[in-house]
Design a protein around this motif. Structure first.
Motif, PDB file in Angstrom:
ATOM      1  N   MET A   1       0.809  -1.192  -0.058  1.00 23.73           N
ATOM      2  CA  MET A   1       0.038  -0.056  -0.004  1.00 23.73           C
ATOM      3  C   MET A   1       0.694   1.099  -0.107  1.00 23.73           C
ATOM      4  SD  MET A   1      -3.000   0.926   2.624  1.00 23.73           S
ATOM      5  CE  MET A   1      -4.496   1.352   1.681  1.00 23.73           C
ATOM      6  N   ASP A   2       2.039   1.254   0.761  1.00 29.64           N
ATOM      7  CA  ASP A   2       2.995   2.496   0.926  1.00 29.64           C
ATOM      8  C   ASP A   2       3.598   2.585  -0.709  1.00 29.64           C
ATOM      9  OD1 ASP A   2       2.246   3.167   3.306  1.00 29.64           O
ATOM     10  OD2 ASP A   2       3.815   1.783   4.118  1.00 29.64           O
ATOM     11  N   ASP A   3       3.725   1.470  -1.340  1.00 31.56           N
ATOM     12  CA  ASP A   3       4.579   1.678  -2.720  1.00 31.56           C
ATOM     13  C   ASP A   3       3.493   2.284  -3.533  1.00 31.56           C
ATOM     14  OD1 ASP A   3       5.755  -1.764  -2.491  1.00 31.56           O
ATOM     15  OD2 ASP A   3       6.498   0.015  -1.605  1.00 31.56           O
ATOM     16  N   GLU A   4       2.079   2.472  -3.458  1.00 31.68           N
ATOM     17  CA  GLU A   4       1.315   3.156  -4.455  1.00 31.68           C
ATOM     18  C   GLU A   4       1.135   4.580  -4.126  1.00 31.68           C
ATOM     19  OE1 GLU A   4      -2.541   1.235  -4.508  1.00 31.68           O
ATOM     20  OE2 GLU A   4      -1.770  -0.780  -4.914  1.00 31.68           O
ATOM     21  N   ARG A   5       1.377   5.018  -3.131  1.00 32.46           N
ATOM     22  CA  ARG A   5       1.382   6.642  -2.897  1.00 32.46           C
ATOM     23  C   ARG A   5       2.257   7.374  -3.530  1.00 32.46           C
ATOM     24  NH1 ARG A   5       0.613   7.091   3.630  1.00 32.46           N
ATOM     25  NH2 ARG A   5      -1.684   6.591   3.570  1.00 32.46           N
ATOM     26  N   PRO A   6       3.503   7.149  -3.860  1.00 35.30           N
ATOM     27  CA  PRO A   6       4.219   8.111  -4.861  1.00 35.30           C
ATOM     28  C   PRO A   6       3.582   8.087  -6.117  1.00 35.30           C
ATOM     29  CG  PRO A   6       5.669   6.760  -3.314  1.00 35.30           C
ATOM     30  CD  PRO A   6       4.462   6.115  -3.157  1.00 35.30           C
ATOM     31  N   LEU A   8       0.546   7.662  -6.956  1.00 38.57           N
ATOM     32  CA  LEU A   8      -0.534   8.536  -6.828  1.00 38.57           C
ATOM     33  C   LEU A   8      -0.344   9.990  -6.857  1.00 38.57           C
ATOM     34  CD1 LEU A   8      -2.872   6.268  -4.335  1.00 38.57           C
ATOM     35  CD2 LEU A   8      -3.422   6.596  -6.797  1.00 38.57           C
ATOM     36  N   TRP A   9       0.565  10.366  -6.084  1.00 36.34           N
ATOM     37  CA  TRP A   9       1.142  11.798  -5.948  1.00 36.34           C
ATOM     38  C   TRP A   9       1.515  12.300  -7.220  1.00 36.34           C
ATOM     39  CZ3 TRP A   9      -0.778  14.700  -2.709  1.00 36.34           C
ATOM     40  CH2 TRP A   9      -1.191  14.215  -1.071  1.00 36.34           C
ATOM     41  N   ARG A  10       2.228  11.629  -7.885  1.00 31.96           N
ATOM     42  CA  ARG A  10       2.663  11.815  -9.324  1.00 31.96           C
ATOM     43  C   ARG A  10       1.494  11.931 -10.385  1.00 31.96           C
ATOM     44  NH1 ARG A  10       6.607   7.382 -10.128  1.00 31.96           N
ATOM     45  NH2 ARG A  10       7.140   7.448  -7.906  1.00 31.96           N
ATOM     46  N   SER A  11       0.771  11.122 -10.543  1.00 35.11           N
ATOM     47  CA  SER A  11      -0.560  11.215 -11.141  1.00 35.11           C
ATOM     48  C   SER A  11      -1.335  12.281 -10.851  1.00 35.11           C
ATOM     49  CB  SER A  11      -1.213  10.012 -11.144  1.00 35.11           C
ATOM     50  OG  SER A  11      -0.747   8.661 -11.644  1.00 35.11           O
TER      51      SER A  11
END
Length: 141
Positions: A1-6, A8-11
């Protein structure tokens, strides 16, 4: 789950940047467009420029009917206005601006330039005086 946050922020940043770019392009397009014609002379200029006619001066002549009551525009139809165009080479071309009403449904005819019954946009409302524009911007309601 922590791997998806960067990701999402970039998107989200990319989408925000694209939205900002689209907004800036739209505002630039609005700022660069020419203002709508507000006078008969500007209307004739618009018609000439749309057809690539290079001119030096536009003169508006007599209006027919010549006793048109400008206060009661609804009763003045159709209206014809003589037009004289001084071309850049010094020659003169004459024709007519004809409107179904005083500021609507206008066409331009200058046969010497190959223009016959060319449709033109309606005239825009005249610019209000600066004091009235300020009042409208700063008064509530």
């Amino acid at each position: 789950m922590d791997d998806e946050r960067p990701h999402l922020w970039r998107s989200a940043a990319l989408l925000g940047g694209l939205a900002t770019l689209c907004l800036a392009a739209g505002l630039a397009a609005l700022a660069l467009r020419s203002p709508p014609p507000r006078t008969y002379r500007e209307l004739v200029a618009y018609g000439l420029e749309q057809r690539g006619v290079a001119y030096a001066r536009i003169e508006m002549g007599e209006m027919w009917p010549d006793r048109t009551n400008l206060q009661y525009q609804i009763y003045a139809r159709p209206v014809s206005i003589a037009v004289r165009v001084r071309l850049e080479d010094g020659s003169l071309a004459s024709g007519w601006l004809q409107c179904q009403e005083l500021e609507r449904g206008c066409t331009l005819s200058i046969k010497q330039l190959g223009i016959e019954d060319a449709p033109l946009p309606d005239l825009a409302a005249p610019e209000p005086p600066p004091w009235l524009r300020w009042l409208r911007e700063h008064m509530p309601g």
